[in-house]
Design a protein around this motif. Structure first.
Motif, PDB file in Angstrom:
ATOM      1  N   LEU A   1       0.839  -1.207   0.000  1.00 11.46           N
ATOM      2  CA  LEU A   1       0.000   0.000   0.000  1.00 11.46           C
ATOM      3  C   LEU A   1       0.872   1.255   0.000  1.00 11.46           C
ATOM      4  N   GLU A   2       1.918   1.245   0.869  1.00  9.53           N
ATOM      5  CA  GLU A   2       2.791   2.406   0.966  1.00  9.53           C
ATOM      6  C   GLU A   2       3.548   2.607  -0.351  1.00  9.53           C
TER       7      GLU A   2
ATOM      8  N   THR B   1       1.277   4.121  -2.894  1.00  4.97           N
ATOM      9  CA  THR B   1       0.950   5.510  -2.572  1.00  4.97           C
ATOM     10  C   THR B   1       2.060   6.429  -3.064  1.00  4.97           C
TER      11      THR B   1
ATOM     12  N   GLY C   1       1.632   8.998  -6.206  1.00  2.00           N
ATOM     13  CA  GLY C   1       1.982  10.390  -5.908  1.00  2.00           C
ATOM     14  C   GLY C   1       3.050  10.901  -6.850  1.00  2.00           C
TER      15      GLY C   1
ATOM     16  N   LEU D   1       3.292  14.157 -10.088  1.00  2.00           N
ATOM     17  CA  LEU D   1       4.125  15.359  -9.998  1.00  2.00           C
ATOM     18  C   LEU D   1       4.581  15.939 -11.348  1.00  2.00           C
TER      19      LEU D   1
ATOM     20  N   TRP E   1       1.841  23.466 -15.167  1.00  2.78           N
ATOM     21  CA  TRP E   1       2.165  24.771 -14.594  1.00  2.78           C
ATOM     22  C   TRP E   1       3.110  25.532 -15.537  1.00  2.78           C
TER      23      TRP E   1
ATOM     24  N   GLU F   1       2.285  29.163 -17.145  1.00  4.33           N
ATOM     25  CA  GLU F   1       2.993  30.384 -16.793  1.00  4.33           C
ATOM     26  C   GLU F   1       4.444  30.267 -17.236  1.00  4.33           C
TER      27      GLU F   1
ATOM     28  N   TRP G   1      10.624  30.973 -12.934  1.00  4.99           N
ATOM     29  CA  TRP G   1      10.309  30.224 -11.712  1.00  4.99           C
ATOM     30  C   TRP G   1       9.569  28.940 -12.020  1.00  4.99           C
TER      31      TRP G   1
ATOM     32  N   VAL H   1      12.167  26.450 -12.328  1.00  7.37           N
ATOM     33  CA  VAL H   1      12.611  25.996 -11.009  1.00  7.37           C
ATOM     34  C   VAL H   1      11.611  24.988 -10.444  1.00  7.37           C
ATOM     35  N   VAL H   2      10.307  25.257 -10.659  1.00  7.04           N
ATOM     36  CA  VAL H   2       9.273  24.335 -10.175  1.00  7.04           C
ATOM     37  C   VAL H   2       9.432  22.959 -10.843  1.00  7.04           C
TER      38      VAL H   2
ATOM     39  N   VAL I   1      12.105  21.248  -8.932  1.00  7.92           N
ATOM     40  CA  VAL I   1      11.635  20.798  -7.618  1.00  7.92           C
ATOM     41  C   VAL I   1      10.840  19.502  -7.768  1.00  7.92           C
TER      42      VAL I   1
ATOM     43  N   ALA J   1      11.805  15.861  -6.202  1.00  7.76           N
ATOM     44  CA  ALA J   1      10.857  15.185  -5.315  1.00  7.76           C
ATOM     45  C   ALA J   1      10.614  13.757  -5.808  1.00  7.76           C
TER      46      ALA J   1
ATOM     47  N   MET K   1      11.227  10.195  -3.866  1.00 10.37           N
ATOM     48  CA  MET K   1      10.132   9.240  -3.714  1.00 10.37           C
ATOM     49  C   MET K   1      10.504   7.871  -4.295  1.00 10.37           C
TER      50      MET K   1
ATOM     51  N   GLY L   1       6.523  35.300  -9.130  1.00 10.83           N
ATOM     52  CA  GLY L   1       7.958  35.144  -8.928  1.00 10.83           C
ATOM     53  C   GLY L   1       8.298  33.933  -8.081  1.00 10.83           C
TER      54      GLY L   1
ATOM     55  N   ARG M   1       5.997  31.381  -6.396  1.00 11.52           N
ATOM     56  CA  ARG M   1       5.506  30.186  -7.098  1.00 11.52           C
ATOM     57  C   ARG M   1       6.232  28.936  -6.629  1.00 11.52           C
ATOM     58  N   VAL M   2       7.532  29.094  -6.412  1.00  7.38           N
ATOM     59  CA  VAL M   2       8.335  27.950  -5.977  1.00  7.38           C
ATOM     60  C   VAL M   2       7.890  27.523  -4.574  1.00  7.38           C
TER      61      VAL M   2
ATOM     62  N   ALA N   1       4.878  25.516  -4.888  1.00  6.33           N
ATOM     63  CA  ALA N   1       5.192  24.181  -5.406  1.00  6.33           C
ATOM     64  C   ALA N   1       5.721  23.280  -4.293  1.00  6.33           C
TER      65      ALA N   1
ATOM     66  N   VAL O   1       4.117  19.838  -2.775  1.00  9.70           N
ATOM     67  CA  VAL O   1       4.800  18.543  -2.632  1.00  9.70           C
ATOM     68  C   VAL O   1       4.690  18.037  -1.196  1.00  9.70           C
TER      69      VAL O   1
ATOM     70  N   LEU P   1       1.256  16.794  -0.564  1.00 11.78           N
ATOM     71  CA  LEU P   1       1.106  15.468  -1.178  1.00 11.78           C
ATOM     72  C   LEU P   1       1.742  14.394  -0.297  1.00 11.78           C
TER      73      LEU P   1
ATOM     74  N   GLY Q   1      -0.339  11.476   1.515  1.00 13.14           N
ATOM     75  CA  GLY Q   1      -0.007  10.095   1.165  1.00 13.14           C
ATOM     76  C   GLY Q   1       0.330   9.284   2.402  1.00 13.14           C
TER      77      GLY Q   1
ATOM     78  N   PHE R   1      -2.682   8.751   4.615  1.00 14.29           N
ATOM     79  CA  PHE R   1      -3.581   7.760   4.013  1.00 14.29           C
ATOM     80  C   PHE R   1      -3.090   6.347   4.324  1.00 14.29           C
ATOM     81  N   VAL R   2      -1.783   6.121   4.156  1.00  9.79           N
ATOM     82  CA  VAL R   2      -1.225   4.790   4.417  1.00  9.79           C
ATOM     83  C   VAL R   2      -1.393   4.420   5.885  1.00  9.79           C
TER      84      VAL R   2
END
Lengths: 122, 134
Positions: A67-68, A71, A75, A79, A86, A90, A94, A97-98, A101, A105, A109, B3, B6-7, B10, B14, B17, B21, B24-25
């Motif tokens: 399950l983990e 998940t 998830g 992402l 996004w 836009e 930035w 940069v997102v 990120v 992430a 994970m 600018g 936004r980061v 984000a 995360v 999330l 998650g 939930f587990v």
């Protein structure tokens, strides 16, 4: 879970993340290169999903919580599309940069998923 | 919100999330082991989601919600983080805030500070003025 494939996946996600972070901080708006890097990260996640579904049939069973594991996987799958969406919406530095990120992430994970599948310390 | 903010959104997304998650587990597989810790996890997860939404939305109401949720998180990470070190028996099961968010690279500790700094610098009135000027 195939260990070498997972390590390749972590490496790709880290590389994509650093690339996007550097380009974003250097003032570049999202491009085919950075969006494409996230697309590769997503593609590898889909492959990982197929491998995870198929592996138990070949005697490759997770040692930890299924399950983990899923998940994290679901998830992580969310992402890159969210970050690219996004970035298309836009077009600023930035957003690049997102993208970075999100890729980093995903790397964390996927590493956690490997731990859940192979070794359980908790 | 524009600018570098936004980061911030984000990263909040995360973390939200991750918290959802994990919660939930915990609740789906072993809620009866530690109802208090896992209820707290769920509450923290909801607050992270709310904070993310509040940071995206504009207006005075959402600005207040953003402050409230971020202060709640900061209080949570300080109180639970301290308790988990001083008296580990209280929290035998990890929460997002145990050891000041060690399991999450200390992001739960740093993020509220960045969030509060951001909010203090971007009051709704100033944002409105800037939008008018532009």
């Amino acid at each position: 879970m195939i260990e070498w494939f997972t390590w390749v996946q972590v490496a790709v996600a880290v590389a994509a993340g650093l690339l996007c972070l550097v380009l974003g901080l250097a003032g570049r708006v999202p491009s085919d290169l950075t969006n494409g890097a996230l697309a590769v990260v997503e593609l590898l996640l889909v492959v990982q999903l197929v491998v995870a579904i198929a592996a138990p049939a070949f005697g490759n069973e997770p040692t930890g919580s299924v399950l983990e594991f899923y998940t994290y996987l679901v998830g992580a799958l969310l992402l890159p599309p969210a970050a690219v969406f996004w970035a298309l919406l836009e077009r600023s530095r930035w957003s690049t940069v997102v993208l970075g990120v999100a890729a980093l992430a995903v790397a964390v994970m996927v590493y956690r998923m490997l731990q859940i599948w192979t070794v359980q310390q908790a | 919100m524009s600018g570098i903010g936004r980061v911030l959104v984000a990263v909040y997304g995360v973390l939200a999330l991750a918290a959802v998650g994990r919660s939930f587990v915990q609740i789906a597989s072993k809620f009866e082991e530690a109802p208090l810790a896992y209820s707290l996890s769920a509450l923290a997860a909801v607050v992270y989601v709310l904070a993310t939404v509040a940071l995206i939305r504009s207006g005075r109401g959402w600005y207040r919600v953003a402050w409230a949720t971020i202060v709640f998180e900061f209080t949570g990470v300080i109180v639970i983080g301290t308790l988990s070190i001083v008296d580990p028996a209280l929290f035998p099961h990890d929460t997002v805030w145990s050891w000041f968010g060690r399991g999450y690279l200390f992001i739960p500790l740093v993020l509220p500070l960045l969030g509060m700094w951001w909010l203090a610098k971007h009051r709704p009135g100033q944002v409105a003025l800037r939008t008018d000027a532009a």
